[in-house]
Motif scaffolding. Structure first.
Motif, PDB file in Angstrom:
ATOM      1  N   LYS A  15       0.948  -1.126  -0.072  1.00 56.09           N
ATOM      2  CA  LYS A  15       0.161  -0.031   0.064  1.00 56.09           C
ATOM      3  C   LYS A  15       0.866   1.263   0.024  1.00 56.09           C
ATOM      4  N   ARG A  16       1.953   1.338   0.728  1.00 60.08           N
ATOM      5  CA  ARG A  16       2.691   2.515   0.891  1.00 60.08           C
ATOM      6  C   ARG A  16       3.571   2.388  -0.403  1.00 60.08           C
ATOM      7  N   LYS A  17       3.960   1.434  -1.113  1.00 60.14           N
ATOM      8  CA  LYS A  17       4.757   1.299  -2.420  1.00 60.14           C
ATOM      9  C   LYS A  17       3.882   2.000  -3.367  1.00 60.14           C
ATOM     10  N   ILE A  18       2.549   1.573  -3.336  1.00 59.74           N
ATOM     11  CA  ILE A  18       1.661   2.165  -4.306  1.00 59.74           C
ATOM     12  C   ILE A  18       1.393   3.679  -4.158  1.00 59.74           C
ATOM     13  N   ALA A  19       1.399   3.951  -2.920  1.00 59.70           N
ATOM     14  CA  ALA A  19       1.345   5.358  -2.798  1.00 59.70           C
ATOM     15  C   ALA A  19       2.534   6.251  -3.279  1.00 59.70           C
ATOM     16  N   GLU A  20       3.839   5.773  -3.160  1.00 60.84           N
ATOM     17  CA  GLU A  20       4.919   6.154  -3.379  1.00 60.84           C
ATOM     18  C   GLU A  20       5.250   6.447  -4.967  1.00 60.84           C
ATOM     19  N   ASN A  21       4.531   5.272  -5.518  1.00 62.60           N
ATOM     20  CA  ASN A  21       4.765   5.044  -7.103  1.00 62.60           C
ATOM     21  C   ASN A  21       3.200   4.295  -7.707  1.00 62.60           C
ATOM     22  N   THR A  52       2.805 -15.896   4.488  1.00 60.29           N
ATOM     23  CA  THR A  52       2.547 -15.666   5.772  1.00 60.29           C
ATOM     24  C   THR A  52       3.475 -14.332   6.034  1.00 60.29           C
ATOM     25  N   ALA A  53       4.617 -14.485   5.861  1.00 60.90           N
ATOM     26  CA  ALA A  53       5.689 -13.602   6.199  1.00 60.90           C
ATOM     27  C   ALA A  53       5.664 -12.384   5.679  1.00 60.90           C
ATOM     28  N   LEU A  54       5.478 -12.297   4.263  1.00 64.47           N
ATOM     29  CA  LEU A  54       5.467 -11.249   3.266  1.00 64.47           C
ATOM     30  C   LEU A  54       4.420 -10.829   2.228  1.00 64.47           C
ATOM     31  N   HIS A  55       3.325 -11.303   2.297  1.00 65.24           N
ATOM     32  CA  HIS A  55       2.165 -11.300   1.539  1.00 65.24           C
ATOM     33  C   HIS A  55       1.687  -9.906   1.909  1.00 65.24           C
ATOM     34  N   GLY A  56       1.383  -8.887   1.119  1.00 67.37           N
ATOM     35  CA  GLY A  56       1.377  -7.616   1.230  1.00 67.37           C
ATOM     36  C   GLY A  56       2.537  -6.609   1.194  1.00 67.37           C
ATOM     37  N   SER A  57       3.551  -7.219   1.110  1.00 69.77           N
ATOM     38  CA  SER A  57       4.762  -6.269   1.017  1.00 69.77           C
ATOM     39  C   SER A  57       5.267  -6.707  -0.244  1.00 69.77           C
ATOM     40  N   HIS A  89      -7.003 -10.800  -6.342  1.00 73.13           N
ATOM     41  CA  HIS A  89      -5.526 -10.086  -5.872  1.00 73.13           C
ATOM     42  C   HIS A  89      -5.796  -8.608  -5.904  1.00 73.13           C
ATOM     43  N   LYS A  90      -6.522  -8.036  -6.609  1.00 71.60           N
ATOM     44  CA  LYS A  90      -6.666  -6.684  -6.364  1.00 71.60           C
ATOM     45  C   LYS A  90      -7.408  -6.306  -4.881  1.00 71.60           C
ATOM     46  N   ALA A  91      -8.270  -7.504  -4.650  1.00 66.69           N
ATOM     47  CA  ALA A  91      -8.753  -6.947  -3.405  1.00 66.69           C
ATOM     48  C   ALA A  91      -7.980  -7.463  -2.027  1.00 66.69           C
ATOM     49  N   ALA A  92      -6.975  -8.304  -2.250  1.00 64.16           N
ATOM     50  CA  ALA A  92      -6.461  -9.086  -1.141  1.00 64.16           C
ATOM     51  C   ALA A  92      -4.689  -9.168  -1.260  1.00 64.16           C
ATOM     52  N   GLY A  93      -4.096  -8.474  -2.478  1.00 68.29           N
ATOM     53  CA  GLY A  93      -2.787  -8.355  -2.862  1.00 68.29           C
ATOM     54  C   GLY A  93      -1.964  -7.592  -1.849  1.00 68.29           C
ATOM     55  N   THR A  94      -2.720  -6.727  -1.241  1.00 67.09           N
ATOM     56  CA  THR A  94      -2.002  -5.815  -0.185  1.00 67.09           C
ATOM     57  C   THR A  94      -2.393  -6.041   1.186  1.00 67.09           C
TER      58      THR A  94
END
Length: 669
Positions: A268-274, A535-540, A599-604
């Motif tokens: 989410k933060r990466k999308i906000a930045e780019n 589990t560790a990194l989904h959403g990043s 993925h659009k709903a849960a990828g972040t």
């Protein structure tokens, strides 16, 4: 293997009553844990034991041997580590500070130890005053141990008595894996019977390996750390956390560890930045050849209904500006494959990525302790020193110039091979010496620069990205694949696997291959697969399989790979040229159409739950975010509560009915 039952129905009912919650115990409130009160300067209880409160109970360290036990709140006694496999010598006296910290030393070994409570974990940190080694912790020795969690690729959950892994074709016994290179996350774990387990994290993964043994037909593991001043590995830390025994609990523990230290990235933060990064959501990934990398190829994909794609290109001719413009108009990302890792003599180089200006080759070659260059990939040229590049960048800007030239066509993404993997080097080269830790820092620094380069930045990916790179990257290719050693052997057989020719459709990518049964089992048997990485990194980080293992490369694994992708909310990876786009385009489009809204709903979002719904592990369920998405996949042959074998049901928040996909049906058209 899972316990037998009188009938499949009975097994499923019993399994469903054993809800395997994702959270680590770590889920048990720290405030309610037993605390052993220490008085500064007092002798340890029982002469040599140090007790510290942890979430879920109390951890006990035997200072004479480094054996670690745990007393849980529900009355269990668990063995978290046997005595060290190294002679420690007589320990010095224990010094305590409050109730959460204790220190002692092993003078004969030259090691100081600090034990503390760290966010509910037991943390043992060691500092050596001379070069030495240590085999510890020694794990999997508790008789209650039922399965081993190992982050090979996306992740494996291996029953400790499974003959395939203890003595069969998948045998782990007698092997060793480098924690900084061979695993995607610096951890492992065990399930210890009903609703109990342990997570082991090794933040100091460089210089640490994990050795496997099969004592009495049961898988055990021992960490081995080399304290070496020259390598910069004189410090060693291992944390222990009590868990609920869920197969992904160690990865949940690690995600918490990263978040506590500000090391967990956010899409989410990466999308906000780019904002271009948002195009990854819903996108499948594909490397392109021929017509597929032209504006016409883009238009063919869009005409099929594909609304999101990441399109990569390797080698010339690069897509022209018209093709890149068409991709952007279609809502796709496009970018080059590149590598800063290899250098060859420009006069004889066989790969454009290995050609550098001036005397970068051979001046920047990584050199061993004898001054010999480290031979490059495939026995060609040499590996290039990240330290040499970093020192030269301000004046010569070799890397910035390379990046700029690769995206001169307007591309908005970049795939940088190797940089985020664990293949690190100690460089003895005159003028650019570095340790592996420095190599890692250099790579991280240049990846961050690429991600921020240009007007809006580039959507950056790398190969088999390890967790330390997750904040710098938006995606990776490779961490989704639990590579077994037999794969490398098979790939060397060019007759079976395919080579780098013809240029328009290299066999290494396009030629279909039947994996040997034992290799397919080790890599893709869903009974062993668990989403540790997600589990560790989904959403990043958006994670896919390796680029040479495209969806069509392994025909017999297509169904299971599609189900795994939907279950884990991860994209499929393709290679495309004109003929393959025509042949496989409709199937790709159908799969992407199903995947895209999920993925659009849960990828972040984070993966919040993983459950094995049946005793035979063939029906599995994941959940993402706070009810954003729930997915149930049936890898078996028989229906489960109306879900046919070989199919997946997904339910988005607000859905009245689940969305169903049966991948094998698509290939019949």
């Amino acid at each position: 293997m899972p316990t037998k039952s009188s009938s499949p129905g009975h097994a499923r009912r019993r399994s469903e009553t054993r809800f395997l919650a994702l959270s680590v115990a770590l889920a048990v409130a720290a405030a309610g844990a037993t605390t052993y009160a220490f008085t500064a300067g007092a002798e340890p209880p029982h002469g040599r034991d140090v007790e510290l409160a942890v979430d879920g109970g109390t951890a006990v360290v035997d200072t004479a041997t480094l054996a670690v036990r745990a007393h849980t709140r529900d009355g269990r006694d668990l063995t978290l580590s046997d005595a060290a496999g190294t002679d420690l010598g007589k320990p010095g006296p224990v010094t305590r500070t409050g109730t959460a910290l204790a220190r002692w030393s092993y003078p004969e070994r030259g090691i100081d130890v600090t034990a503390r409570t760290d966010h509910g974990r037991l943390s043992l940190s060691m500092k050596a005053h001379r070069d030495t080694g240590l085999s510890w912790p020694v794990t999997g020795t508790d008789t209650a141990a039922t399965s081993l969690q190992l982050p090979r690729g996306e992740g494996l959950d291996i029953p400790v008595e499974d003959a395939f892994w203890t003595k069969g074709k998948g045998e782990l016994g007698g092997s060793t894996v480098d924690m900084s290179e061979g695993l995607t996350l610096p951890l492992w774990g065990y399930s210890l019977g009903e609703r109990a387990g342990v997570s082991y994290l090794t933040p100091t993964d460089i210089g640490t390996s994990l050795a496997f043994t099969t004592a009495g037909g049961r898988l055990r593991t021992t960490a081995q750390h080399t304290f070496d001043r020259g390598e910069g590995t004189r410090d060693y830390t291992v944390t222990f956390a009590l868990t609920d025994g869920n197969a992904v609990a160690p990865a949940a523990d690690y995600r918490s560890y990263l978040a506590e230290r500000g090391r967990l990235g956010s899409l989410k933060r990466k999308i906000a930045e780019n904002p271009a990064t948002g195009k990854l959501l819903g996108a499948f990934h594909a490397y392109t050849w021929g017509t597929a990398r032209t504006a016409q190829g883009v238009e063919q994909l869009r005409a099929l209904g594909v609304d999101r794609m990441w399109l990569g290109y390797d080698g010339k001719p690069y897509p022209d500006k018209a093709a890149v413009s068409a991709a952007k108009k279609a809502g796709y990302l496009t970018g080059p494959y590149d590598s800063f890792a290899n250098g060859q003599d420009p006069k004889t180089a066989d790969a454009p990525n290995s050609v550098w200006p001036g005397t970068v080759y051979p001046d920047f070659c990584v050199r061993d302790a004898h001054g010999k260059p480290e031979t490059g990939f495939g026995g060609r040229g040499c590996y290039l020193s990240s330290q040499a590049f970093e020192q030269a960048e301000k004046k010569h800007h070799y890397l910035a110039d390379r990046t700029r030239s690769m995206v001169a066509n307007g591309a908005d993404s970049y795939f940088l091979d190797v940089d985020a993997t664990g293949e690190l080097f100690r460089d003895h080269g005159k003028g650019h010496r570095m340790t592996k830790a420095q190599d890692r820092e250099n790579r991280l620094a240049r990846m961050k620069r690429i991600a921020k380069s240009g007007k809006d930045g580039l959507v950056l990916g790398s190969e088999t990205a390890q967790a330390w790179a997750n904040k710098a990257l938006a995606f990776d290719h490779g961490a989704g694949t639990p590579v077994a050693d037999g794969l490398w052997k098979l790939q060397k057989d060019r007759e079976k696997w395919g080579g780098y020719y013809p240029d328009a459709a290299p066999g290494i990518f396009f030629k279909p291959v039947d994996l040997p049964a034992e290799l397919a089992k080790a890599m893709y048997d869903p009974r062993y697969r668990v989403p540790l990485y997600e589990t560790a990194l989904h959403g990043s980080v958006v994670n896919t399989e390796r680029w040479e293992l495209s969806y069509e490369k392994l025909p017999r694994q297509k169904k299971d790979r599609a189900l795994l992708a939907m279950l884990y909310n991860t994209p499929l990876n393709y290679v495309l040229d004109g003929p393959s786009l025509k042949k496989h385009g409709p199937e790709l489009a159908a799969l992407q159409k199903y995947f895209s809204p999920l993925h659009k709903a849960a990828g972040t979002e984070r993966l919040t739950s993983f459950r094995q719904m049946t005793e035979d592990r063939t029906v599995q369920r994941t959940a993402f975010g706070r009810g954003a998405l729930t997915v149930t996949a049936n890898f078996g042959d028989t229906a489960y509560k109306g879900l046919p074998g070989g199919c997946v049901d997904a339910r988005l928040k607000g859905d009245d009915e689940p969305r169903r996909l049966c991948p094998a049906e698509l290939g019949k058209g």
